[in-house]
Design an enzyme around this catalytic site. Structure first.
Site, PDB file in Angstrom:
ATOM      1  N   TYR A 138       0.817  -1.209   0.000  1.00 39.48           N
ATOM      2  CA  TYR A 138       0.000   0.000   0.000  1.00 39.48           C
ATOM      3  C   TYR A 138       0.854   1.263   0.000  1.00 39.48           C
ATOM      4  CZ  TYR A 138      -4.037  -2.952   1.168  1.00 39.48           C
ATOM      5  OH  TYR A 138      -5.025  -3.896   1.158  1.00 39.48           O
ATOM      6  N   LYS A 188       3.482 -15.424   2.810  1.00 38.86           N
ATOM      7  CA  LYS A 188       3.485 -16.160   1.538  1.00 38.86           C
ATOM      8  C   LYS A 188       4.935 -16.416   1.146  1.00 38.86           C
ATOM      9  CE  LYS A 188       1.243 -17.959  -2.018  1.00 38.86           C
ATOM     10  NZ  LYS A 188       0.523 -19.245  -1.878  1.00 38.86           N
ATOM     11  N   ASP A 220      -2.956 -18.303   1.754  1.00 40.61           N
ATOM     12  CA  ASP A 220      -4.069 -18.996   1.105  1.00 40.61           C
ATOM     13  C   ASP A 220      -4.652 -20.071   2.023  1.00 40.61           C
ATOM     14  OD1 ASP A 220      -1.579 -20.162   0.813  1.00 40.61           O
ATOM     15  OD2 ASP A 220      -1.908 -20.869  -1.230  1.00 40.61           O
ATOM     16  N   ASP A 244      -5.662  -6.892   5.596  1.00 42.52           N
ATOM     17  CA  ASP A 244      -6.856  -6.219   5.087  1.00 42.52           C
ATOM     18  C   ASP A 244      -7.882  -7.250   4.637  1.00 42.52           C
ATOM     19  OD1 ASP A 244      -8.642  -4.378   4.085  1.00 42.52           O
ATOM     20  OD2 ASP A 244      -7.301  -3.577   2.550  1.00 42.52           O
ATOM     21  N   ASP A 248     -11.406  -8.835   7.004  1.00 44.84           N
ATOM     22  CA  ASP A 248     -12.767  -8.697   6.474  1.00 44.84           C
ATOM     23  C   ASP A 248     -13.430 -10.061   6.342  1.00 44.84           C
ATOM     24  OD1 ASP A 248     -12.573  -5.996   6.421  1.00 44.84           O
ATOM     25  OD2 ASP A 248     -12.868  -5.758   4.269  1.00 44.84           O
TER      26      ASP A 248
END
Length: 356
Positions: A138, A188, A220, A244, A248
């Site tokens: 970001y 990851k 994942d 993020d 959610d």
């Protein structure tokens, strides 16, 4: 205690108004609170031409804590990227160095049937997601869109320094020490060198916390495990982008994204507190938004930034009592409960505070 109120866009003003009523209740009881409002996001663009105007920057710096509603709206989608409401949120996080995002994922027993998962999978759920907030893709540079070989190419940079990773790892280990002593770090590393460094630094930091059991999980798999067996997690720590998405996803385990608060803290526990849901422009102004996540965000603010544990617990108890009485906004409504609107939900929480 100086608190900046940034209602923002969409349903933001409606839900922040209910949390403000709760804060005024304690002010009347003698808690020394000073409230001042400011603009952030689309409303700031409309009024001042910038999503994070200088007046709001000064207010945020002077305040001891910030309570935010939500930012954004489809009417701003065609603005230049630097003028969009979300840039105001990124800017205030960066300005105040709010690097640690704490997102509790707690299922109230009364809402077990509101979850899309079977009650036996989610009953008793209590997870804390610790998300690094000021680094990663970001904020990484270089970034942009440019022409290469006759076509447009978009690019962003995922980047973390050792010190950034260690800083958020300490927050997560300390949180796990105060809970059930289990920390899962999500990365990851099988594909991304940036997150190989993440795993290495978190593993090294674990040596300072022998009372915490550290595990690692690829992102994942973590996404799958959150819906397969969410109660295996206690504290989860991860980077900005993965956090993020996963937070959610985890929010829906509780029945509604409208139930979950969050805290974004600096290294001295000055924080910005906000519900994790967005501005929901489709229901703005209809009086049906769920204010409980914002009220619970105010409770987190009183706990983390002001050490008012008793007051925070009273708010949380009032919310739980309101749910026990069967009151629901539309997002958590089910047959046999009482559907009410935003202001009425605030009324019920205030009534239960007054009865304590």
């Amino acid at each position: 205690m100086k608190i900046a109120l940034l209602a923002g866009d969409g349903i933001g003003p409606e839900i922040v108004a209910q949390a403000e009523r709760v804060l005024h209740h304690f002010k009347q009881e003698g808690l020394k609170i000073e409230l001042e409002s400011g603009l952030l996001g689309g409303c700031a663009v409309d009024a001042a031409g910038e999503p994070f105007p200088e007046s709001t920057r000064r207010l945020a710096i002077e305040a001891d804590a910030i309570l935010l509603g939500a930012v954004g709206g489809t009417q701003y989608d065609n603005l230049p990227r630097e003028k969009r409401p979300e840039q105001g949120l990124l800017a205030i996080r960066k300005e105040l160095n709010l690097f640690a995002n704490l997102r509790p994922v707690v299922l109230y027993p009364q809402l077990a049937n509101a979850s899309t998962l079977k009650p036996e999978i989610v009953t008793g759920l209590d997870i804390l997601i610790v998300r690094e907030l000021t680094g990663d893709i970001y904020f990484g540079r270089p970034r942009g869109i440019e022409y290469r070989d006759g076509e447009k190419v978009g690019f962003n940079t995922m980047i973390y320094s050792e010190s950034e990773i260690r800083r958020i790892a300490h927050v997560a280990f300390q949180a796990a020490s105060r809970r059930n002593g289990r920390l899962c770090s999500v990365d990851k590393m099988n594909v991304l060198e940036c997150t190989q460094l993440w795993r290495d630094v978190v593993t090294e930091t674990a040596q300072l916390y022998p009372n915490v059991k550290l595990s690692h999980m690829l992102v994942d798999n973590a996404a799958m495990q959150l819906v397969r067996n969410p109660k295996q997690f206690d504290v989860v720590v991860t980077g900005n982008m993965f956090g993020d998405i996963l937070s959610d996803e985890a929010s829906m385990l509780t029945g509604s994204i409208g139930m979950l608060p969050s805290a974004s803290l600096d290294d001295k526990n000055k924080g910005l507190y906000e519900p994790i849901h967005g501005s929901a422009p489709d229901i703005a102004g209809k009086g049906i938004a769920n204010p409980l996540a914002t009220i619970l965000s105010a409770a987190m603010m009183l706990r983390y930034s002001f050490n008012e544990e008793e007051v925070a617990a009273r708010i949380e108890h009032a919310v739980q009592k309101t749910l026990e009485e069967g009151y629901r906004t539309a997002d958590i409504y089910e047959d046999g409960t009482k559907k009410i609107g935003t202001t009425e939900m605030g009324d019920r929480v205030l009534t239960n505070l007054q009865l304590q």
